[in-house]
Write an enzyme that holds these catalytic residues in place. Structure first.
Site, short mmCIF file in Angstrom:
data_model
loop_
_atom_site.label_atom_id
_atom_site.label_comp_id
_atom_site.label_asym_id
_atom_site.label_seq_id
_atom_site.Cartn_x
_atom_site.Cartn_y
_atom_site.Cartn_z
N GLU A 182 69.93 20.09 77.00
CA GLU A 182 68.48 20.22 76.98
C GLU A 182 68.07 21.39 76.10
O GLU A 182 68.53 22.51 76.30
CB GLU A 182 67.94 20.47 78.40
CG GLU A 182 68.26 19.36 79.40
CD GLU A 182 67.17 18.30 79.48
OE1 GLU A 182 66.19 18.41 78.74
OE2 GLU A 182 67.34 17.36 80.28
N HIS B 179 68.57 16.12 74.68
CA HIS B 179 67.21 16.00 75.22
C HIS B 179 66.39 17.25 74.92
O HIS B 179 66.90 18.25 74.44
CB HIS B 179 67.27 15.81 76.74
CG HIS B 179 67.71 14.44 77.14
ND1 HIS B 179 66.84 13.49 77.59
CD2 HIS B 179 68.94 13.86 77.14
CE1 HIS B 179 67.50 12.38 77.85
NE2 HIS B 179 68.78 12.57 77.60
N GLU C 218 60.92 13.70 72.94
CA GLU C 218 61.71 14.93 72.92
C GLU C 218 62.43 15.06 71.57
O GLU C 218 63.64 14.88 71.47
CB GLU C 218 62.72 14.92 74.08
CG GLU C 218 62.05 14.84 75.43
CD GLU C 218 63.01 14.62 76.60
OE1 GLU C 218 62.54 14.66 77.74
OE2 GLU C 218 64.21 14.40 76.39
N HIS D 286 64.75 9.69 75.29
CA HIS D 286 63.35 10.01 75.56
C HIS D 286 62.65 10.27 74.23
O HIS D 286 62.92 11.27 73.58
CB HIS D 286 63.26 11.23 76.48
CG HIS D 286 63.79 10.96 77.85
ND1 HIS D 286 64.37 11.91 78.64
CD2 HIS D 286 63.83 9.80 78.55
CE1 HIS D 286 64.74 11.35 79.79
NE2 HIS D 286 64.44 10.08 79.75
ZN LIG Z 1 64.88 13.84 78.26
#
Ligand SMILES: [Zn+2]
Length: 785
Positions: free
Chosen positions: A517, A446, A353, A350
């Site tokens: 994350e 992420h 991010e 992504h």
């Molecule tokens: Zn992500």
């Protein structure tokens, strides 16, 4: 299990080499690492970019938030009319002060198509993708004349994202963020600069079109800010600043799908400029561009110490012509090489991010350092690192998608070699790596926009039983003050079935596959700084060095080494039962993806296999006997079928793909030649030249056809893909063992997926002695080796 174990490596080196030679049947891990390897790569963008300043020269501590003047959710304008941003534009066009692609020749613009406001369409049929813009009227609109004392916006730089700006009043500006390229939305990331403000001037920024309904901006998150003047005078680098910040439902409806009447979300913040003649950058988080990565890797490879253990290879070329790389880090010796375990790290699927890149940089810096723990890890592991899976998205300022307009972390089930080359090749690479040696850990990095701290998503069959999958997560959390174990979840969500995490877990049976994350915000209302993200990376390595076995003792008695894995499992068993609630999922399968028909306009397949050509010849021959009219609609459909991996379309106004009308197996064979002929008759224009030749082999078309034909069948399989599982229990002493066997597919049947230990008292099931014997055999096998 600590670094002291390495002190007498040399004494056993002869033995090691002998052992190594006896294992010549095993394929070598990889060739000895090349010492000097620098790949000179240009950053390729769809449009001309200006250069960015060098943002980080040193890492300076974050300025304390004493001056913070946040007031969460101030007045929330409620406007129930059905205006879209296009209506807004019509009302405010005389106030347009910035549009991103003003000087850019956008080629042919589609006429009368204003369906979605800020979409760029990149057409890949030609050598240079042509860029189209939908909503052409904006491009004909002249900017209001900007005098030198007015503030000016810019976003024509790498990772930049600001589509246009309107001046509402003297110190209030309305900003529109650009959609991810080739999509109708995915707006969340922003990154732009402002010049021309005076010292002391306070400006209100309204970002009108955010995608997500919730945001940490209402909990205290501030925009990331970088002032060139402040950096020159005080050495300040990126920091968090701005006040009166609120995030609320926008009065404007999303242009697509209009019928759903969904609203955008609006971010409002104020910023007081500190200097005259300054240029100030604003972003969602501290940006980390593709150029930053290349510069960082070059410094690593220029370092005579570090480059001993690091090699760099081109994995593939992306649609946009950028290079996706894979790094290998391991000790540059043959000693015990065959015993080393595999570890895989991924980042930046992504693009919006950037936290993932900082964590990754922390990992790489640590692993190539002369820290004894790093050396221990290099001696016992081979690291395969994919530092930027989506360079196109990063370069062009996307939030979630690649240039083909889909979320790469939803393409791992069957990535398309042509549309998602980095996923296709990374998956292939990791699968090959897993055949060569046991992979013990995969982490996909992420950023999370709605939860604080950092945490992982893992995979486990049961949320009730504390299985082996949780062990490494808890270990990481214990060693990392910036990680929150209670926020971790271990579930196999249907919505995330096609993520790297779930697909690698399913296909490779690796227990420790995590999505890591890191919050855009921080922890306990304190912002993360860049160094905190870097430290998260170091701490992942730290945890790994605690648990990875010393291969120099592979065949010796390791009884003296405390079994950390066992300890953690017991600790997990004693922990209170949590519900594994994931209320802050950062995923949103978006309706913003283009329809199949639209994608077909942008992408073209290229070649045929011999088998396909034979089909075509045969069909031609048949057709001479019995000519068939070609239906242009079905030509489009078959072209679509061949291009699209999995149809993302949820358009109700579209007809279902042809294959779904022919669900019976017997029909497939009859249909095949006809469809292929139709594809050829579709008179393809120039093949795409932007793609690495290796990306397209001639079996591509045939595979696409097979996939499409089997789509219905596979959808049915997909529904039942979650393996039925057999959980056996056994008890010995004070713990219960749970063995989860996979019985879903032929190859995996009977394979043990996990063993878990929980404290006794729960077990109430008697099992046969043969099962027990079998279990003892399984539980005796060491999951770490
Ligand atoms: Zn992500």
């Amino acid at each position: 299990m600590n670094s002291n174990n390495n002190n007498n490596n040399d004494s056993s080196s002869e033995d090691d080499i002998q052992v190594y030679e006896t294992l010549t049947k095993l394929p070598p891990a990889n060739e000895l690492l090349p010492r000097k390897l620098t790949i000179d790569i240009d950053v390729k963008s769809l449009y001309p970019l200006k250069s960015l300043p060098q943002f980080f020269k040193t890492y300076v501590p974050f300025l304390e938030e004493s001056t913070q003047r946040n007031c969460a959710i101030s007045e929330t304008p409620i406007n129930d009319d059905n205006r879209t941003l296009l209506d807004y534009y019509d009302e405010n066009k005389q106030n347009l002060v910035y549009k991103r692609f003003d000087q850019l020749d956008l080629g042919k613009r589609t006429s009368n198509d204003r369906t979605y406001f800020a979409t760029l369409i990149a057409n890949f049929k030609r050598a240079q993708p042509r860029v189209y813009f939908r909503g052409e009227a904006l491009f004909d609109q002249k900017l209001t004349s900007c005098t030198s004392d007015q503030i000016q916006f810019d976003s024509n730089f790498e990772s930049g994202n600001l589509f246009c700006a309107f001046k509402k009043s003297e110190n209030v500006y309305d900003l529109v963020i650009q959609n991810d390229i080739n999509t109708r939305g995915n707006t969340q990331w922003f990154f732009f600069s402002v010049t021309g403000a005076k010292a002391g001037q306070t400006i209100q920024f309204n970002l009108l079109n955010h995608l997500k309904s919730g945001s940490l901006f209402n909990e205290g998150l501030q925009p990331a800010v970088y002032s060139i003047k402040d950096n020159q005078l005080n050495g300040t680098e990126w920091c968090r600043d701005g006040f009166n910040i609120s995030y609320f439902k926008s009065p404007f409806m999303k242009e697509y799908p209009l019928s759903l009447k969904k609203k955008y979300y609006q971010l409002r913040f104020h910023y007081t400029f500190k200097h005259n003649d300054d240029k100030v950058y604003f972003a969602h988080s501290y940006p980390y561009t593709y150029t930053n990565l290349l510069e960082f890797l070059n410094t690593q490879l220029d370092d005579q110490e570090r480059n001993q253990h690091l090699s760099r290879k081109v994995l593939c070329t992306t649609l946009g012509g950028n290079t996706c790389e894979v790094l290998t880090i391991t000790q540059n010796t043959l000693q015990r090489r065959a015993y080393r375990k595999g570890v895989v790290f991924l980042a930046r699927q992504h693009p919006g991010e950037p936290q993932g890149s900082y964590v990754m940089q922390g990992i790489i810096e640590f692993l190539t350092s002369n820290n004894p723990q790093a050396e221990y890890l290099r001696q016992n592991c081979i690291f395969k690192i994919f530092p930027m899976m989506n360079p196109d998205g990063v370069v062009n300022g996307n939030y979630r998608c690649g240039l083909e307009g889909s979320d790469l972390n939803r393409r791992w089930k069957k990535p398309n070699k042509y549309l998602h080359p980095s996923v296709y090749y990374a998956k292939k690479y990791v699968k090959g790596f897993s055949k060569e040696r046991q992979i013990i850990l995969v982490i996909d990095l992420h950023g999370h926009s709605r939860k604080q701290s950092s945490f992982v998503y893992g995979c486990a069959y049961s949320s009730q039983v504390k299985t082996i999958e949780r062990v490494f997560a808890l270990l990481m959390a214990k060693l990392n003050p910036f990680m929150d174990y209670p926020s971790c979840t271990f579930r196999i969500e249907n919505s995330k079935d096609k993520t790297a995490r779930i697909q690698l877990w399913r296909e490779l049976k690796i227990n420790w596959v995590y999505t890591y994350e890191c919050s855009f915000y921080g922890q306990q209302k304190k912002h993360f700084q860049v160094k905190d993200y870097l430290n998260c990376g170091v701490s992942i390595c730290n945890a790994l060095s605690q648990i990875v076995k010393d291969t120099s003792k592979e065949f010796t008695n390791q009884a003296n080494v405390p079994d950390i894995q066992q300890q953690i499992l017991e600790e997990l068993g004693k922990m209170p039962q949590t519900d594994d609630q994931d209320n802050g999922s950062d995923s949103s399968q978006s309706e913003a993806e283009l329809s199949d028909d639209e994608l077909v306009q942008l992408f073209q397949p290229k070649t045929y296999t011999t088998k396909q050509k034979n089909y075509l010849k045969q069909q031609e021959f048949n057709n001479k006997k019995k000519p068939q009219p070609v239906n242009p609609k079905s030509t489009l459909n078959s072209q679509k079928a061949s291009i699209l991996q999995e149809s993302p379309s949820k358009n109700s106004d579209q007809k279902p793909p042809m294959s779904s009308q022919k669900p019976k197996n017997t029909l497939y064979r009859i249909q095949a030649p006809q469809r292929l002929r139709q594809i050829e008759q579709a008179k393809q224009p120039d093949p795409p030249l932007m793609v690495d030749k290796s990306v397209q082999t001639d079996d591509w078309m045939y595979r696409q056809w097979l996939i499409q034909m089997g789509k219905m069948k596979k959808q049915q399989e997909f529904l039942s893909v979650t393996p039925t599982r057999n959980i056996y229990k056994s008890s010995s002493q004070s713990v219960t063992r749970f063995i989860v066997k996979n019985s879903s597919t032929k190859n995996d049947r009977g394979r043990v997926d996990s063993i878990s230990l929980v404290s006794s008292g729960l077990q109430n099931k008697l099992i046969s002695s043969s099962q027990q014997r079998q279990m003892m055999r399984y539980s005796g096998s060491n999951f770490m080796s």
